[in-house]
Design an enzyme around this catalytic site. Structure first.
Site, mmCIF file in Angstrom:
data_model
loop_
_atom_site.group_PDB
_atom_site.id
_atom_site.type_symbol
_atom_site.label_atom_id
_atom_site.label_comp_id
_atom_site.label_asym_id
_atom_site.label_seq_id
_atom_site.Cartn_x
_atom_site.Cartn_y
_atom_site.Cartn_z
ATOM 1 C CE LYS A 57 -1.157 -3.903 3.184
ATOM 2 N NZ LYS A 57 -1.527 -5.270 2.790
ATOM 3 N NE ARG B 134 -5.148 10.095 1.309
ATOM 4 C CZ ARG B 134 -4.900 11.077 2.175
ATOM 5 N NH1 ARG B 134 -4.425 12.234 1.751
ATOM 6 N NH2 ARG B 134 -5.106 10.902 3.469
ATOM 7 C CE1 TYR C 276 -3.703 -2.116 5.462
ATOM 8 C CE2 TYR C 276 -2.947 -0.057 4.511
ATOM 9 C CZ TYR C 276 -3.516 -1.306 4.359
ATOM 10 O OH TYR C 276 -3.886 -1.730 3.114
ATOM 11 C CG ASN D 34 -8.014 5.588 -1.590
ATOM 12 O OD1 ASN D 34 -8.984 4.870 -1.798
ATOM 13 N ND2 ASN D 34 -7.961 6.435 -0.584
ATOM 14 N NE ARG E 146 -0.373 7.963 1.018
ATOM 15 C CZ ARG E 146 -0.917 7.353 2.072
ATOM 16 N NH1 ARG E 146 -2.110 6.815 1.988
ATOM 17 N NH2 ARG E 146 -0.267 7.278 3.206
ATOM 18 C CE LYS F 121 -19.630 10.523 5.330
ATOM 19 N NZ LYS F 121 -18.515 11.247 5.959
ATOM 20 C CB SER G 48 -0.858 -0.020 1.259
ATOM 21 O OG SER G 48 -1.377 1.259 1.538
ATOM 22 C CD GLN H 128 -8.733 15.845 3.768
ATOM 23 O OE1 GLN H 128 -8.986 17.008 3.577
ATOM 24 N NE2 GLN H 128 -9.390 15.100 4.638
#
Ligand code: GDC
Length: 336
Positions: A155, A224, A151, A180, A289, A202, A120, A222
């Site tokens: 990994k 990703r 986590y 992701n 990220r 949602k 990951s 944030q």
């Protein structure tokens, strides 16, 4: 593509494992599918796999049993989820080292030809992910080691265990660092869901209930890179067949903020703009990220194909259908 092989998929009852089994079956392989969950909770049903097992691979005797008479092993199993799960269950996440370690020992004993480990982006050094927009993470950015607590350490440790089994015992290994992964047949409620599925859910629920706001974890700034499941499976199989045995990013190039992703989902739903209620005390993970994909392009001559807006549309439609089906029943995709 891999054909006529005896393949064991561990974690076959989960999201990525389920899609992988489907694809390997279509290519004409003989599949042994294993997962810790009882069969009725597997995310996808397979009638034509050769063997099903509901077993805990943290136990080495179970690993020994399922790796007998197998050519290839794909380890897609770990105790995981989105930020809401991994930030609050670090000891649980770390225990997945037992799955990978016991599987490798059993693969050596049973003379497996090749082994795949699903790692990951959480393995990357968190100090390199402190700003909203960062350069894509290159494979070497995992060291010096400072991965996500729990986590991410699991990994990184398991990646290294694979490497040493290859160096010391000549078991060929392939390792993907997934960024992701999202898509249909994944968890969308109950505590383990990641942001794409959670935010689709949602928006769908706000629309159905005629509400004008949604809750968002963090300030929404944030970032990703998210990768659609079909691209993930394609990249995984190409990597598996390559000669490259170090960890490789499997991700997209489309770095978006959570706010940008919500806008895309609103456009898909056709709803009016919803008010964002930012929950700053919820699990946020790293600030920014994204995946650098130079290596995967170079070694596999491959890149992701499915744009975020297209992948989210498929995911949104699938979750919408599931919620309509679900009614008052608990679905296998919402169990925590
Ligand atoms: O959960 P995740 O998708 O995991 O969260 C991405 C960002 O979205 C976080 O900053 C989170 O706070 C924000 N977010 C906003 N609202 C919500 O309702 C929500 N639910 C969730 N879940 N998040 C929300 C993941 C790991 C995976 C995997 C990948 C690899 O980290 O959880 O297990 O390994 O990384 O890239 P994320 O991207 O931080």
């Amino acid at each position: 593509m891999i054909k006529n092989k005896k393949i064991l998929v561990i974690g076959a009852g989960g999201f990525i494992g389920g899609h992988l089994v489907n694809r390997l079956l279509k290519n004409g392989n003989f599949i042994t599918a294993a997962d810790i969950k009882p069969k009725e909770y597997w995310f996808q049903d397979f009638d034509n796999v050769n063997n099903h097992y509901s077993l805990d691979m943290k136990e080495i005797e179970n690993c020994r049993k399922v790796t007998k008479n197998i050519d290839y092993v794909f380890n897609m199993a770990c105790n995981m989820g989105g930020m809401g799960f991994i930030e609050n269950n670090k000891a649980e996440c770390m225990q997945s080292v037992l799955i990978n370690t016991n599987l490798l020992i059993s693969c050596r004993e049973n003379k497996i030809e090749k082994y795949f480990f699903s790692s990951s982006a959480c393995a990357y050094n968190t100090r390199k992910q402190k700003n909203v927009f960062i350069e894509g993470l290159k494979e070497e950015d995992a060291y010096p080691a400072d991965p996500e607590d729990g986590y991410g350490w699991e990994k990184l440790f398991s990646e290294r265990m694979c490497r040493h089994f290859m160096e010391d015992y000549n078991i060929p290994v392939r390792i993907a660092r997934y960024h992701n992964i999202y898509g249909p047949y994944g968890t969308f409620d109950g505590g383990r869901e990641k942001a794409p599925a959670a935010l689709c859910r949602k928006v769908i629920k706000a629309k159905k209930n005629n509400e004008n706001k949604i809750e968002v974890w963090g300030d929404g700034k944030q970032t990703r890179t998210f990768l659609y499941i079909d691209d993930c499976i394609e990249g995984t199989l190409r990597l598996f067949e390559s000669n490259y045995s170090e960890p490789v990013n499997i991700g997209s190039d489309e770095q978006v903020s959570i706010n940008q992703m919500i806008e895309i989902i609103e456009n898909i739903s056709g709803t009016k703009k919803l008010e964002r209620v930012y929950q700053l005390d919820k699990p946020k993970g790293v600030r920014g990220r994204s995946s650098n994909n130079d290596l995967v392009k170079k070694i596999l001559n491959w890149s992701f194909k499915i744009q975020l807006k297209d992948g989210l549309k498929k995911t949104y439609n699938w979750i919408d259908t599931e919620i309509n089906k679900q009614g008052s029943n608990i679905s296998r995709f919402t169990k925590s």
